[in-house]
Design a protein around this motif. Structure first.
Motif, PDB file in Angstrom:
ATOM      1  N   ALA A 183       0.842  -1.200   0.000  1.00 19.52           N
ATOM      2  CA  ALA A 183       0.000   0.000   0.000  1.00 19.52           C
ATOM      3  C   ALA A 183       0.880   1.255   0.000  1.00 19.52           C
ATOM      4  O   ALA A 183       1.894   1.288   0.704  1.00 19.52           O
ATOM      5  N   VAL A 220      -4.470   4.738   7.370  1.00 18.29           N
ATOM      6  CA  VAL A 220      -4.032   3.858   8.459  1.00 18.29           C
ATOM      7  C   VAL A 220      -2.727   4.413   9.025  1.00 18.29           C
ATOM      8  O   VAL A 220      -1.828   4.790   8.274  1.00 18.29           O
ATOM      9  N   GLY A 279      -1.974  -6.012  16.115  1.00 19.52           N
ATOM     10  CA  GLY A 279      -2.934  -4.930  15.883  1.00 19.52           C
ATOM     11  C   GLY A 279      -2.771  -3.747  16.828  1.00 19.52           C
ATOM     12  O   GLY A 279      -3.295  -2.667  16.572  1.00 19.52           O
ATOM     13  N   GLU A 299      -2.057   4.264   2.977  1.00 25.85           N
ATOM     14  CA  GLU A 299      -3.398   4.300   2.362  1.00 25.85           C
ATOM     15  C   GLU A 299      -4.213   3.131   2.863  1.00 25.85           C
ATOM     16  O   GLU A 299      -3.688   2.031   3.030  1.00 25.85           O
ATOM     17  N   GLU A 337      -7.829 -11.190   3.473  1.00 23.61           N
ATOM     18  CA  GLU A 337      -6.477 -11.166   4.038  1.00 23.61           C
ATOM     19  C   GLU A 337      -5.923 -12.575   3.923  1.00 23.61           C
ATOM     20  O   GLU A 337      -6.555 -13.541   4.365  1.00 23.61           O
ATOM     21  N   GLU A 347       2.600  -7.101   5.806  1.00 24.76           N
ATOM     22  CA  GLU A 347       3.800  -7.168   6.636  1.00 24.76           C
ATOM     23  C   GLU A 347       4.354  -8.571   6.634  1.00 24.76           C
ATOM     24  O   GLU A 347       3.693  -9.507   6.168  1.00 24.76           O
TER      25      GLU A 347
HETATM   26  P1  ADP Z   1       0.281  -5.911  13.405  1.00 24.41           P
HETATM   27  O1  ADP Z   1       1.725  -5.809  13.082  1.00 24.41           O
HETATM   28  O2  ADP Z   1      -0.033  -5.347  14.759  1.00 24.41           O
HETATM   29  O3  ADP Z   1      -0.285  -7.286  13.184  1.00 24.41           O
HETATM   30  P2  ADP Z   1      -0.843  -5.044  10.849  1.00 24.41           P
HETATM   31  O4  ADP Z   1      -0.010  -4.128  10.048  1.00 24.41           O
HETATM   32  O5  ADP Z   1      -0.863  -6.479  10.413  1.00 24.41           O
HETATM   33  O6  ADP Z   1      -0.447  -4.931  12.391  1.00 24.41           O
HETATM   34  O7  ADP Z   1      -2.325  -4.508  10.883  1.00 24.41           O
HETATM   35  C1  ADP Z   1      -3.350  -5.141  11.641  1.00 24.41           C
HETATM   36  C2  ADP Z   1      -4.631  -5.203  10.828  1.00 24.41           C
HETATM   37  O8  ADP Z   1      -5.049  -3.898  10.470  1.00 24.41           O
HETATM   38  C3  ADP Z   1      -4.472  -5.959   9.505  1.00 24.41           C
HETATM   39  O9  ADP Z   1      -4.578  -7.355   9.682  1.00 24.41           O
HETATM   40  C4  ADP Z   1      -5.603  -5.354   8.694  1.00 24.41           C
HETATM   41  O10 ADP Z   1      -6.839  -5.972   9.013  1.00 24.41           O
HETATM   42  C5  ADP Z   1      -5.632  -3.901   9.169  1.00 24.41           C
HETATM   43  N1  ADP Z   1      -4.805  -3.076   8.261  1.00 24.41           N
HETATM   44  C6  ADP Z   1      -3.483  -2.840   8.331  1.00 24.41           C
HETATM   45  N2  ADP Z   1      -3.045  -2.059   7.327  1.00 24.41           N
HETATM   46  C7  ADP Z   1      -4.131  -1.761   6.584  1.00 24.41           C
HETATM   47  C8  ADP Z   1      -4.345  -0.990   5.393  1.00 24.41           C
HETATM   48  N3  ADP Z   1      -3.364  -0.326   4.770  1.00 24.41           N
HETATM   49  N4  ADP Z   1      -5.604  -0.938   4.912  1.00 24.41           N
HETATM   50  C9  ADP Z   1      -6.630  -1.582   5.510  1.00 24.41           C
HETATM   51  N5  ADP Z   1      -6.490  -2.314   6.636  1.00 24.41           N
HETATM   52  C10 ADP Z   1      -5.260  -2.414   7.174  1.00 24.41           C
END
Ligand code: ADP
Length: 381
Positions: free
Chosen positions: A124, A145, A155, A179, A186, A266
């Motif tokens: 993104a 985000v 999260g 974005e 997912e 990630e």
């Molecule tokens: P963590 O490292 O705490 O697991 P993530 O980066 O995986 O964090 O983000 C947690 C959740 O947030 C993701 O599984 C997704 O559902 C949501 N999320 C993260 N980034 C985005 C994004 N760019 N757009 C939409 N949802 C997002």
């Protein structure tokens, strides 16, 4: 000279002694690989099954050095460890897998995003800011985000910012501004790579969201995606691990968009929650594969023996104290249900206390059993 793995005098050190380490040790024992653990919690899940267990801080330079210096190979089951010590141990001849350079990138979401951008890996669009708070002085386009660059997990450290009001509580520290992706699914792909550069990829895993709570209800594999998307996800995962030059196991979390685009969200350079089903459902479990990859042994076959669903067993809200398990005998009677308890004596709301894998020939039937398990099995105090 670091010893090669060929017998029981080989010393494998693991930073972290949680459930991932515990399941790793369970598999390593089959190969008579002795795993020595360090964890800050004297009651960590590995305490009774590691070859030795050291209580120590994973982020403290001296303690990581002292733990690592007599090991042949050092690995991690958590990313948040002292990387400087790992670089120095590497200099002293200890093999560290995943390599410190990989952990350094993964510990910082800003460096991670930059790595994707530099390597042409789809992700993104983003920018980096010194503090989430500084956005109060700008006129950003909502929603977006906000992610803390360092220290977030599960999260925590991620905020969806929908309005100026949300910005009031924005993180006060270096962040990634990303974005918002209108993803349809997912997905997660687990890939392994050994020092010879061989790679092996597991079939893609999909998250199933609860329609009411919009929370992940369970994970399942194979994912409900087309062959083209499955292939693209596999190639993407291999591309990421090759570009990192990483040795070990890597989970690549992906967003799938409505137009069929895959974006890397990630990565995690270790066994991952989205690979637990491989213990029962794949020819080689992710934990054995992690071991094979860091020992530079041949990688194991990754095909699924059967479709599977994995449910995290979380501490029930409103319950805190010594854990007990309601409904355990009921779910143990169900066909194709395997319960894994992590040996944590104390439950707290939403603490990961175990997981359940359900497998069988038909994924839809397995999902029905999975929903039944969610309703029946509770961790209470
Ligand atoms: P963590 O490292 O705490 O697991 P993530 O980066 O995986 O964090 O983000 C947690 C959740 O947030 C993701 O599984 C997704 O559902 C949501 N999320 C993260 N980034 C985005 C994004 N760019 N757009 C939409 N949802 C997002």
């Amino acid at each position: 000279m670091t010893k090669q793995w060929n017998g029981s005098d080989f010393r494998l050190g693991m930073l972290g002694g949680g459930q991932l380490g515990r399941m790793f040790i369970q598999e390593a024992l089959n190969y008579d690989v002795h795993v020595h653990c360090m964890d800050p919690d004297k009651d960590a899940p590995c305490r009774n099954i590691a070859s030795s267990f050291t209580v120590g801080s994973l982020t403290d330079y001296d303690q990581v050095m002292a733990f690592g210096k007599d090991k042949d190979i050092l690995t991690v089951e958590i990313e948040n460890v002292n990387v400087k010590a790992l670089y120095d141990l590497e200099q002293q001849g200890v093999h560290v897998f995943p390599q410190p350079s990989v952990l350094e990138i993964v510990q910082d979401k800003g460096l991670q995003k930059q790595f994707y951008a530099d390597g042409g890996i789809p992700t993104a669009p983003f920018r980096l800011v010194e503090s989430g708070k500084q956005l109060l002085d700008e006129s950003p386009t909502f929603p977006f985000v906000l992610k803390l660059r360092k220290g977030g997990y599960d999260g925590k450290g991620v905020m969806i910012i929908r309005s100026k009001d949300d910005l009031e509580t924005a993180f006060d520290g270096p962040c990634v501004v990303e974005e918002m992706v209108p993803f349809t699914k997912e997905l997660s792909v687990i890939v392994a790579r050994n020092s010879n550069g061989e790679t092996a990829v597991y079939p893609t895993v999909e998250c199933e969201f609860s329609p009411t709570a919009n929370l992940v209800e369970f994970l399942f594999s194979p994912a409900d995606v087309s062959t083209e998307i499955e292939k693209a996800a596999t190639h993407l995962a291999i591309d990421v691990i090759d570009r990192l030059g990483m040795v070990g196991l890597l989970a690549v979390e992906l967003f799938l968009t409505a137009s069929g685009e895959l974006l890397v969200n990630e990565i995690a350079p270790r066994p991952h929650n989205s690979g637990h089903h491989t213990i029962e459902c794949a020819i080689t479990s992710q934990f054995e594969q992690h071991m094979r990859s860091i020992l530079n042994a041949p990688l194991g076959r990754t095909e699924l023996i059967s479709p599977g669903v994995m449910i995290n067993l979380l501490g029930e809200p409103g319950h805190e104290g010594p854990a007990s398990y309601e409904g355990l005998h009921e779910v143990m009677q169900l066909k194709g249900v395997k319960v894994h308890l992590y040996g944590k004596q104390y439950t707290k709301p939403f603490r990961k206390m175990g997981h359940v894998t359900i497998f069988g020939d038909i994924l839809e039937t397995v999902k029905i059993t999975g929903r039944n398990v969610i309703k029946t099995l509770k961790v209470i105090s």
